[in-house]
Design a protein around this motif. Structure first.
Motif, PDB file in Angstrom:
ATOM      1  N   ARG A  88     -37.571   7.894 -14.183  1.00 35.05           N
ATOM      2  CA  ARG A  88     -38.804   7.165 -14.464  1.00 35.05           C
ATOM      3  C   ARG A  88     -39.866   8.116 -14.997  1.00 35.05           C
ATOM      4  O   ARG A  88     -39.862   9.304 -14.679  1.00 35.05           O
ATOM      5  N   LEU A 126     -37.967  -0.974 -16.777  1.00 37.39           N
ATOM      6  CA  LEU A 126     -38.685  -0.737 -15.519  1.00 37.39           C
ATOM      7  C   LEU A 126     -39.185  -2.065 -14.936  1.00 37.39           C
ATOM      8  O   LEU A 126     -39.015  -2.349 -13.744  1.00 37.39           O
ATOM      9  N   SER A 174     -36.499  -4.086 -13.442  1.00 43.15           N
ATOM     10  CA  SER A 174     -35.794  -3.489 -12.313  1.00 43.15           C
ATOM     11  C   SER A 174     -36.041  -4.264 -11.023  1.00 43.15           C
ATOM     12  O   SER A 174     -37.141  -4.740 -10.760  1.00 43.15           O
ATOM     13  N   ASP A 185     -39.441   0.706  -7.971  1.00 42.48           N
ATOM     14  CA  ASP A 185     -39.881   0.510  -9.357  1.00 42.48           C
ATOM     15  C   ASP A 185     -41.001  -0.517  -9.469  1.00 42.48           C
ATOM     16  O   ASP A 185     -41.750  -0.533 -10.446  1.00 42.48           O
ATOM     17  N   GLN A 186     -41.101  -1.391  -8.477  1.00 43.32           N
ATOM     18  CA  GLN A 186     -41.993  -2.523  -8.654  1.00 43.32           C
ATOM     19  C   GLN A 186     -43.466  -2.123  -8.706  1.00 43.32           C
ATOM     20  O   GLN A 186     -44.231  -2.652  -9.509  1.00 43.32           O
ATOM     21  N   ALA A 194     -44.070  -0.533 -12.079  1.00 45.50           N
ATOM     22  CA  ALA A 194     -44.048  -1.558 -13.123  1.00 45.50           C
ATOM     23  C   ALA A 194     -45.361  -2.336 -13.145  1.00 45.50           C
ATOM     24  O   ALA A 194     -45.945  -2.575 -14.205  1.00 45.50           O
TER      25      ALA A 194
END
Lengths: 334, 334
Positions: free
Chosen positions: A6, A30, A33, A38-39, A42
């Protein structure tokens, strides 16, 4: 699940704003995902690019399989890039999990457009739930806008739920149909026709021309039976042959006419404002449910009680209340 | 809102179990109430009668306005009560709020059946949201079962969302259609046809007979294109004339055949178990959202931030997370 490296938030944001397609693609990955770590990243990227989004015409395209959506997008997309627009195509295919993987499928289907540098094609990954796909598609759309694309086509398969989701994120909604295929086989429901701003009868070429003209008349008549839309737009019926590039300019002119008309009454903005509000409530619902279902005590309580629920021995509304109360109490004990 | 007197839980339960229709009606009114103080009582009543529910055949009936649903239910209902069944009819009409009040409308429409002591007709109140109506209808169905009704007909208008809700609470789902009306006008979508266990072409009388037979052939062919259902049932296509009482016995025989076939493979129970599980999750979602939106801090924060969301100045996903976190924190501070 594959581990991918990332970038920091700013790297995504700068890359997107400078129109870097590699970064754009990585940012969409991303956003798509499902990894918890990742959230947050993102979300941060989406928030940062939000002020730079919005400067495109957002067009939803639907129709059942076989109606020629890919050929249409290929032909229509070619027209648009030749007019100088920067085009992004996003696809939602809720059936892809059951049938074939859509990623290669879509790329193969739109061969010419996907090799055209002026266009960007991004299919949804297979295997994500519909609600998930559509939420991600909305974010992917915003990222594309921030990257400078000024026309976004969102393609979906005409099977119901996904249309409602797409309608909730576009300015203009176009339904592709075939002449004479019988509506029960085309799977078209009144609800989808009601949502549409235009109904385009594809494959109006060769022997089909007469049938297409007839269908155009019939649908034009049928549309008169629907109530007038809030924005005053009368949905149009057009014919085209995507494969022969016939009738595509007329479709674009119609969409331009729509945009002009809506801008005069400020409806594009009104509609987008309402879409933002609905997005807020959708996301609240999503977050409430995910924090609930991710809670360990809830999980084990659900597992323990489910057989009694399924056997009709325990009331679903009783257990629901118990669990929601336990969830809230559990939080308050922390 | 009108204040009505309430009974103690046990009075509702005993009244329902003894088949007292006045108490049954009052209990359904209680269940339908949106007053917070009624909800706990209603939930208690439903939980108490749950063990006595389940002993009916649950049939969903849908079709667009004009297809003759009331006449069909009147004729079909007459047949059933004459066979000795105790029949309850519940209706969901999501459009009633916009058009006419449905309560008097329905009662007038099914005049004979509503004056028949062997039947019980209960329309949904106008003005309740669709999700609300369908949740309440499910509970009303269970109350009717506990009161001894052994066939429940749930009528809904064929416009999409409500069918999915009704399909989620019945054993058998019947779609009423007309011959030759053109599917785009009948508003029938593939999704609804896929959900159906039978497709019945109504008004097959007089000059319509030929068209009805032709439509029967066409739909029979069309249904072959759909994938085989999990339960192995092949949806049937029948014709009838509800007004002339023709073909109604055949429809009942078909439903009996369905029930027999499903009982042999235990599918009635499997389906109902799954429905109970879905009900649990629906109700969890409902409770989470209502406790969230009823929270005073959330309400004022929403009001304060909404204009920024609608103007695109604040991210919906960001605010959603803020609010959900504040909700959870707020609870834990108590």
């Amino acid at each position: 699940m594959k581990i991918t490296s990332r970038l920091p938030v700013e790297a995504y944001v700068e890359g997107i704003l400078s129109g870097d397609r590699v970064i754009l693609s990585r940012a969409i990955t991303l956003v798509e995902s499902t990894l918890p770590q990742d959230q947050f990243l993102a979300e941060n990227v989406v928030e940062k690019i939000l002020p730079y989004s919005g400067k495109s015409i957002r067009i939803g395209i639907t129709g059942v399989p076989g109606v020629g959506k890919s050929t249409f997008i290929e032909g229509f997309g070619k027209l648009l890039v030749e007019k100088g627009y920067k085009l992004a195509v996003l696809t939602i295919d809720p059936s892809s999990q059951k049938s074939h993987g859509s990623i290669l499928g879509d790329k193969t289907r739109m061969e010419k457009l996907s090799s055209d540098k002026r266009a960007y094609i991004r299919p949804s990954p297979a295997g994500v739930s519909l609600g998930g796909v559509s939420a991600k598609t909305r974010e992917a759309m915003l990222l594309c806008e921030a990257a400078g694309f000024n026309i976004i086509l969102i393609e979906t398969v005409g099977v119901g739920q996904s249309e409602i989701a797409v309608k909730g994120m576009v300015d203009f909604f176009l339904l592709l149909m075939l002449a004479g295929a019988g509506d029960e086989l085309q799977g078209i429901k009144k609800g989808i026709i009601e949502m549409c701003d235009a109904l385009v009868i594809n494959k109006a070429d060769g022997e089909n021309i007469t049938a297409a003209k007839k269908a155009k008349r019939e649908y034009t008549n049928a549309l008169h039976l629907f109530p007038v839309k809030e924005n005053g737009w009368n949905p149009k019926v057009l014919t085209c042959s995507a494969i022969d590039q016939i009738g595509l300019s007329e479709i674009w002119q119609m969409i331009e006419g729509f945009v002009d008309q809506m801008k005069r009454i400020n409806y594009l903005d009104i509609n987008r404002s309402n879409q933002l509000e609905n997005w807020l409530h959708d996301h609240i619902g999503y977050l409430l449910k995910s924090s609930f279902y991710e809670n360990e005590e809830i999980k084990s309580s659900l597992t323990k009680n489910l057989s009694e629920i399924k056997a009709g021995k325990k009331s679903p509304i009783g257990l629901a209340r118990e669990l929601v109360e336990a969830f809230i109490d559990g939080i308050s004990r922390k």
